[in-house]
Design a protein around this motif. Structure first.
Motif, PDB file in Angstrom:
ATOM      1  N   ALA A 171       0.651  -0.957   0.213  1.00 46.30           N
ATOM      2  CA  ALA A 171      -0.101  -0.117   0.267  1.00 46.30           C
ATOM      3  C   ALA A 171       0.863   1.405  -0.056  1.00 46.30           C
ATOM      4  CB  ALA A 171      -0.897  -0.187   1.529  1.00 46.30           C
ATOM      5  N   ASN A 172       0.551   2.395  -0.400  1.00 43.98           N
ATOM      6  CA  ASN A 172       0.471   3.815  -0.501  1.00 43.98           C
ATOM      7  C   ASN A 172       1.173   4.357   0.957  1.00 43.98           C
ATOM      8  OD1 ASN A 172       2.282   6.181  -0.606  1.00 43.98           O
ATOM      9  ND2 ASN A 172       0.714   6.723  -2.742  1.00 43.98           N
ATOM     10  N   ASP A 173       2.142   4.385   1.583  1.00 39.78           N
ATOM     11  CA  ASP A 173       1.571   5.018   3.219  1.00 39.78           C
ATOM     12  C   ASP A 173       1.823   6.644   2.777  1.00 39.78           C
ATOM     13  OD1 ASP A 173       4.326   6.109   3.246  1.00 39.78           O
ATOM     14  OD2 ASP A 173       4.354   4.168   4.248  1.00 39.78           O
ATOM     15  N   ALA A 174       1.563   7.789   2.053  1.00 41.92           N
ATOM     16  CA  ALA A 174       1.702   8.920   1.951  1.00 41.92           C
ATOM     17  C   ALA A 174       0.077   9.300   2.377  1.00 41.92           C
ATOM     18  CB  ALA A 174       2.041   9.470   0.392  1.00 41.92           C
ATOM     19  N   ALA A 175       0.536  10.447   3.188  1.00 42.97           N
ATOM     20  CA  ALA A 175      -0.690  11.626   3.411  1.00 42.97           C
ATOM     21  C   ALA A 175      -1.049  12.530   2.253  1.00 42.97           C
ATOM     22  CB  ALA A 175      -0.292  12.165   4.752  1.00 42.97           C
ATOM     23  N   THR A 176      -2.133  12.866   2.312  1.00 48.09           N
ATOM     24  CA  THR A 176      -3.081  13.955   1.536  1.00 48.09           C
ATOM     25  C   THR A 176      -2.321  15.834   1.647  1.00 48.09           C
ATOM     26  OG1 THR A 176      -4.355  12.856   0.867  1.00 48.09           O
ATOM     27  CG2 THR A 176      -4.485  14.574   0.146  1.00 48.09           C
ATOM     28  N   LEU A 177      -1.324  16.467   1.103  1.00 47.53           N
ATOM     29  CA  LEU A 177      -1.891  17.627   1.625  1.00 47.53           C
ATOM     30  C   LEU A 177      -2.746  18.420   1.376  1.00 47.53           C
ATOM     31  CD1 LEU A 177       2.115  17.955  -0.681  1.00 47.53           C
ATOM     32  CD2 LEU A 177       1.748  18.464   1.409  1.00 47.53           C
ATOM     33  N   PRO A 178      -2.960  19.401   2.094  1.00 44.86           N
ATOM     34  CA  PRO A 178      -3.795  20.518   0.984  1.00 44.86           C
ATOM     35  C   PRO A 178      -3.716  21.101   0.469  1.00 44.86           C
ATOM     36  CG  PRO A 178      -2.846  21.243   3.039  1.00 44.86           C
ATOM     37  CD  PRO A 178      -2.367  20.336   2.994  1.00 44.86           C
ATOM     38  N   ALA A 179      -3.279  20.621  -0.952  1.00 44.41           N
ATOM     39  CA  ALA A 179      -3.099  21.290  -2.270  1.00 44.41           C
ATOM     40  C   ALA A 179      -3.983  22.200  -3.123  1.00 44.41           C
ATOM     41  CB  ALA A 179      -2.857  19.920  -2.754  1.00 44.41           C
ATOM     42  N   SER A 180      -5.214  22.856  -2.220  1.00 51.25           N
ATOM     43  CA  SER A 180      -5.633  23.257  -2.613  1.00 51.25           C
ATOM     44  C   SER A 180      -5.568  24.641  -2.210  1.00 51.25           C
ATOM     45  CB  SER A 180      -7.289  23.674  -3.033  1.00 51.25           C
ATOM     46  OG  SER A 180      -8.146  23.994  -3.203  1.00 51.25           O
ATOM     47  N   LEU A 181      -4.597  25.968  -3.289  1.00 51.35           N
ATOM     48  CA  LEU A 181      -5.159  27.598  -2.131  1.00 51.35           C
ATOM     49  C   LEU A 181      -5.315  27.986  -3.132  1.00 51.35           C
ATOM     50  CD1 LEU A 181      -1.077  26.607  -2.217  1.00 51.35           C
ATOM     51  CD2 LEU A 181      -2.678  26.589  -0.187  1.00 51.35           C
ATOM     52  N   VAL A 182      -6.594  29.279  -2.849  1.00 53.94           N
ATOM     53  CA  VAL A 182      -7.391  30.180  -3.225  1.00 53.94           C
ATOM     54  C   VAL A 182      -6.684  31.468  -2.678  1.00 53.94           C
ATOM     55  CG1 VAL A 182      -9.327  28.649  -3.652  1.00 53.94           C
ATOM     56  CG2 VAL A 182      -8.555  30.316  -1.755  1.00 53.94           C
ATOM     57  N   GLY A 183      -6.559  32.288  -4.450  1.00 51.80           N
ATOM     58  CA  GLY A 183      -6.053  33.582  -3.977  1.00 51.80           C
ATOM     59  C   GLY A 183      -6.308  34.932  -4.452  1.00 51.80           C
ATOM     60  N   ILE A 184      -5.296  35.391  -4.710  1.00 51.63           N
ATOM     61  CA  ILE A 184      -5.272  36.632  -5.451  1.00 51.63           C
ATOM     62  C   ILE A 184      -4.399  36.609  -6.648  1.00 51.63           C
ATOM     63  CG2 ILE A 184      -5.820  38.958  -6.091  1.00 51.63           C
ATOM     64  CD1 ILE A 184      -7.854  38.076  -5.342  1.00 51.63           C
ATOM     65  N   HIS A 185      -4.594  36.723  -8.148  1.00 47.95           N
ATOM     66  CA  HIS A 185      -3.793  36.911  -8.779  1.00 47.95           C
ATOM     67  C   HIS A 185      -3.625  38.563  -8.740  1.00 47.95           C
ATOM     68  CE1 HIS A 185      -2.134  38.059 -13.508  1.00 47.95           C
ATOM     69  NE2 HIS A 185      -1.665  36.730 -13.024  1.00 47.95           N
ATOM     70  N   GLU A 186      -2.276  38.868  -8.410  1.00 45.15           N
ATOM     71  CA  GLU A 186      -1.120  40.323  -7.917  1.00 45.15           C
ATOM     72  C   GLU A 186      -1.775  41.413  -9.254  1.00 45.15           C
ATOM     73  OE1 GLU A 186       1.720  40.924  -4.406  1.00 45.15           O
ATOM     74  OE2 GLU A 186       2.585  40.822  -6.686  1.00 45.15           O
ATOM     75  N   ARG A 187      -1.165  40.994 -10.049  1.00 44.69           N
ATOM     76  CA  ARG A 187      -0.631  41.579 -11.264  1.00 44.69           C
ATOM     77  C   ARG A 187      -2.383  42.341 -11.946  1.00 44.69           C
ATOM     78  NH1 ARG A 187      -0.976  40.531 -16.353  1.00 44.69           N
ATOM     79  NH2 ARG A 187      -0.371  38.615 -16.534  1.00 44.69           N
ATOM     80  N   SER A 188      -2.901  40.916 -11.797  1.00 46.88           N
ATOM     81  CA  SER A 188      -4.974  41.951 -12.090  1.00 46.88           C
ATOM     82  C   SER A 188      -5.391  41.959 -11.273  1.00 46.88           C
ATOM     83  CB  SER A 188      -5.087  41.036 -13.020  1.00 46.88           C
ATOM     84  OG  SER A 188      -5.494  39.345 -12.876  1.00 46.88           O
ATOM     85  N   GLY A 189      -5.723  41.392 -10.427  1.00 46.42           N
ATOM     86  CA  GLY A 189      -6.117  41.841  -8.805  1.00 46.42           C
ATOM     87  C   GLY A 189      -7.481  40.212  -9.018  1.00 46.42           C
ATOM     88  N   GLN A 190      -7.635  39.442  -9.849  1.00 45.98           N
ATOM     89  CA  GLN A 190      -8.573  38.593  -9.464  1.00 45.98           C
ATOM     90  C   GLN A 190      -8.528  37.604  -8.975  1.00 45.98           C
ATOM     91  OE1 GLN A 190      -9.739  37.590 -14.192  1.00 45.98           O
ATOM     92  NE2 GLN A 190      -8.497  39.532 -14.963  1.00 45.98           N
ATOM     93  N   PRO A 191      -9.747  36.743  -8.646  1.00 44.83           N
ATOM     94  CA  PRO A 191      -9.702  36.002  -7.706  1.00 44.83           C
ATOM     95  C   PRO A 191      -8.896  34.075  -8.288  1.00 44.83           C
ATOM     96  CG  PRO A 191     -11.904  36.119  -8.340  1.00 44.83           C
ATOM     97  CD  PRO A 191     -10.692  36.838  -8.848  1.00 44.83           C
ATOM     98  N   ILE A 192      -7.643  33.290  -7.749  1.00 47.05           N
ATOM     99  CA  ILE A 192      -7.666  32.263  -8.606  1.00 47.05           C
ATOM    100  C   ILE A 192      -7.294  31.040  -8.005  1.00 47.05           C
ATOM    101  CG2 ILE A 192      -5.661  33.128 -10.725  1.00 47.05           C
ATOM    102  CD1 ILE A 192      -4.486  32.387  -6.500  1.00 47.05           C
ATOM    103  N   GLU A 193      -7.211  30.000  -8.027  1.00 47.48           N
ATOM    104  CA  GLU A 193      -7.466  29.338  -6.950  1.00 47.48           C
ATOM    105  C   GLU A 193      -6.559  28.175  -8.222  1.00 47.48           C
ATOM    106  OE1 GLU A 193      -9.147  24.479  -6.054  1.00 47.48           O
ATOM    107  OE2 GLU A 193     -10.186  26.171  -7.046  1.00 47.48           O
ATOM    108  N   ALA A 194      -4.950  27.479  -6.981  1.00 50.06           N
ATOM    109  CA  ALA A 194      -4.135  26.511  -7.602  1.00 50.06           C
ATOM    110  C   ALA A 194      -4.113  25.477  -6.827  1.00 50.06           C
ATOM    111  CB  ALA A 194      -1.964  27.430  -7.054  1.00 50.06           C
ATOM    112  N   ARG A 195      -3.985  24.734  -7.849  1.00 52.76           N
ATOM    113  CA  ARG A 195      -4.019  23.102  -7.410  1.00 52.76           C
ATOM    114  C   ARG A 195      -2.830  22.706  -7.298  1.00 52.76           C
ATOM    115  NH1 ARG A 195     -10.152  20.546  -8.872  1.00 52.76           N
ATOM    116  NH2 ARG A 195     -11.022  22.182  -7.773  1.00 52.76           N
ATOM    117  N   LEU A 196      -2.169  22.370  -6.160  1.00 52.31           N
ATOM    118  CA  LEU A 196      -0.796  22.200  -6.585  1.00 52.31           C
ATOM    119  C   LEU A 196      -0.577  20.483  -7.329  1.00 52.31           C
ATOM    120  CD1 LEU A 196       0.798  22.922  -3.258  1.00 52.31           C
ATOM    121  CD2 LEU A 196       0.860  24.478  -5.047  1.00 52.31           C
ATOM    122  N   ALA A 197      -0.368  19.606  -7.935  1.00 54.42           N
ATOM    123  CA  ALA A 197      -0.295  18.886  -8.537  1.00 54.42           C
ATOM    124  C   ALA A 197       1.176  17.742  -8.996  1.00 54.42           C
ATOM    125  CB  ALA A 197      -0.758  19.244 -10.318  1.00 54.42           C
TER     126      ALA A 197
END
Length: 360
Positions: A45-71
């Motif tokens: 079995a795979n014993d890796a624990a899962t990261l909180p890999a969804s990060l929401v925030g702001i794209h600074e240059r445009s000021g628009q909302p974004i979500e980064a899903r670490l992959a």
């Protein structure tokens, strides 16, 4: 199949479809999984624990909302300069199907993303406008603290309840390295592991940074799975190789185990301990060298997980199994039901011949 929409890892009603080496189909409760193991088997079995890999925030240059899903990442380490591959989305959240999410604002190399307390820079654009390499600013301690405080598990619209980390950690979760849960491991608990051993089988773990199952983009989905790092301990490698020499079966709990173990044996058919990066695509033309059976979730044709199952059974047999899953109302996705697929008989015979050549 029916989408499993509640975050219950070990539902007492869970089903198991068994597809044996002679293409016979058996329906059973998932709690009976151990009954289909044999003395001398090794369950991995795979014993890796899962990261909180969804990060929401702001794209600074445009000021628009974004979500980064670490992959993805290139190494199983939390020290040194850590870069992540990420899939980018615009406004919205998991309650909207990934396929229907808005696109992110135009992304350029050097853009800053403000992700709660964390800041990340787009180090480079890859060959898709939503696929980037991120590097977080600050010390390693502040980076991981920011991800831990602000991130949440990646999830999809079929589960409308927000997931907590404990919803996506398997009972054997150890190092915090997976980007989505190695959810085949939800079948396990400590009672099951004790039952495996009581049956005369053995149990071992490897660590594999499970990546995303879906990106919401047809072109990106075709590239799944991405390259994924793994670690196989000296103990696990020794147990796998000894089991093969003795004629026992290797039963993989999930597709990530198959990728890691087969990659580690790609040079000479022997599983080598250490760190590696699984770069291969496993499918219908793959000659499996180590794994004899897989426990997996129920997957739909066309997905990367289903493609891997084609290494274990021919297309006609898998179509028949899919028909049975539909007819018996099996549930799909990470909190759904399970399948146990044994490698088809002629493939098993070929593997035996290879072991004999290696021993000689």
């Amino acid at each position: 199949m029916i989408a499993a929409n509640a975050p219950i890892q070990r539902d007492s009603r869970a089903k198991l479809l068994v597809l044996d080496e002679h293409a016979r189909i058996i329906h059973a409760p998932r709690s009976a999984l151990v009954d289909f193991l044999r003395s001398g088997d090794l369950v991995v079995a795979n014993d890796a624990a899962t990261l909180p890999a969804s990060l929401v925030g702001i794209h600074e240059r445009s000021g628009q909302p974004i979500e980064a899903r670490l992959a993805g990442c290139r190494a199983l380490t939390a020290d040194g300069d850590q870069e992540f591959t990420a899939i980018m989305f615009g406004a919205g959240d998991f309650r909207t199907r990934s396929e229907d999410r808005s696109a992110p604002p135009e992304l350029l190399q050097g853009d800053i993303l403000v992700l709660g307390p964390a800041r990340a820079i787009i180090r480079r654009m890859l060959d898709h406008p939503r696929l980037v390499v991120l590097r977080f600013e600050g010390s390693q301690a502040s980076i991981w603290e920011g991800i831990a405080r602000h991130g949440r598990p990646i999830q999809y619209a079929h589960v409308q309840t927000p997931l907590a980390l404990w919803d996506v950690w398997t009972p054997i979760a150890g190092s915090l390295l997976a980007f989505e849960p190695p959810s085949a491991g939800f079948v396990l608990d400590w009672t099951t592991i004790a039952s495996i051993r009581a049956r005369g089988a053995a149990f071992a773990t490897i660590t594999h940074a499970a990546g995303l199952s879906s990106t919401g983009d047809v072109d990106l989905d075709r590239r799944l799975p991405f390259d994924e790092p793994y670690r196989i301990s000296v103990t696990a490698a020794r147990e796998i190789n000894r089991t093969k020499r003795r004629g026992g079966r290797i039963v993989a709990i999930g597709t990530t185990v198959v990728r890691a173990v087969e990659h580690a044996a790609s040079r000479d058919g022997i599983v080598h301990a250490g760190n590696g990066i699984a770069t291969q695509r496993i499918g219908a033309t793959t000659q499996l060298r180590v794994v004899d059976a897989i426990v997996s979730g129920t997957h739909e044709p066309g997905t990367s997980h289903y493609e891997l199952l084609r290494a274990f059974a021919d297309d006609a047999t898998l179509r028949r199994a899919s028909g049975e899953l539909d007819a018996h109302n099996y549930r799909t996705h990470e909190f759904g039901d399970s399948v146990l697929i044994e490698r088809r008989a002629h493939c098993t015979a070929c593997a035996t011949q290879r072991r004999q050549r290696i021993a000689a």
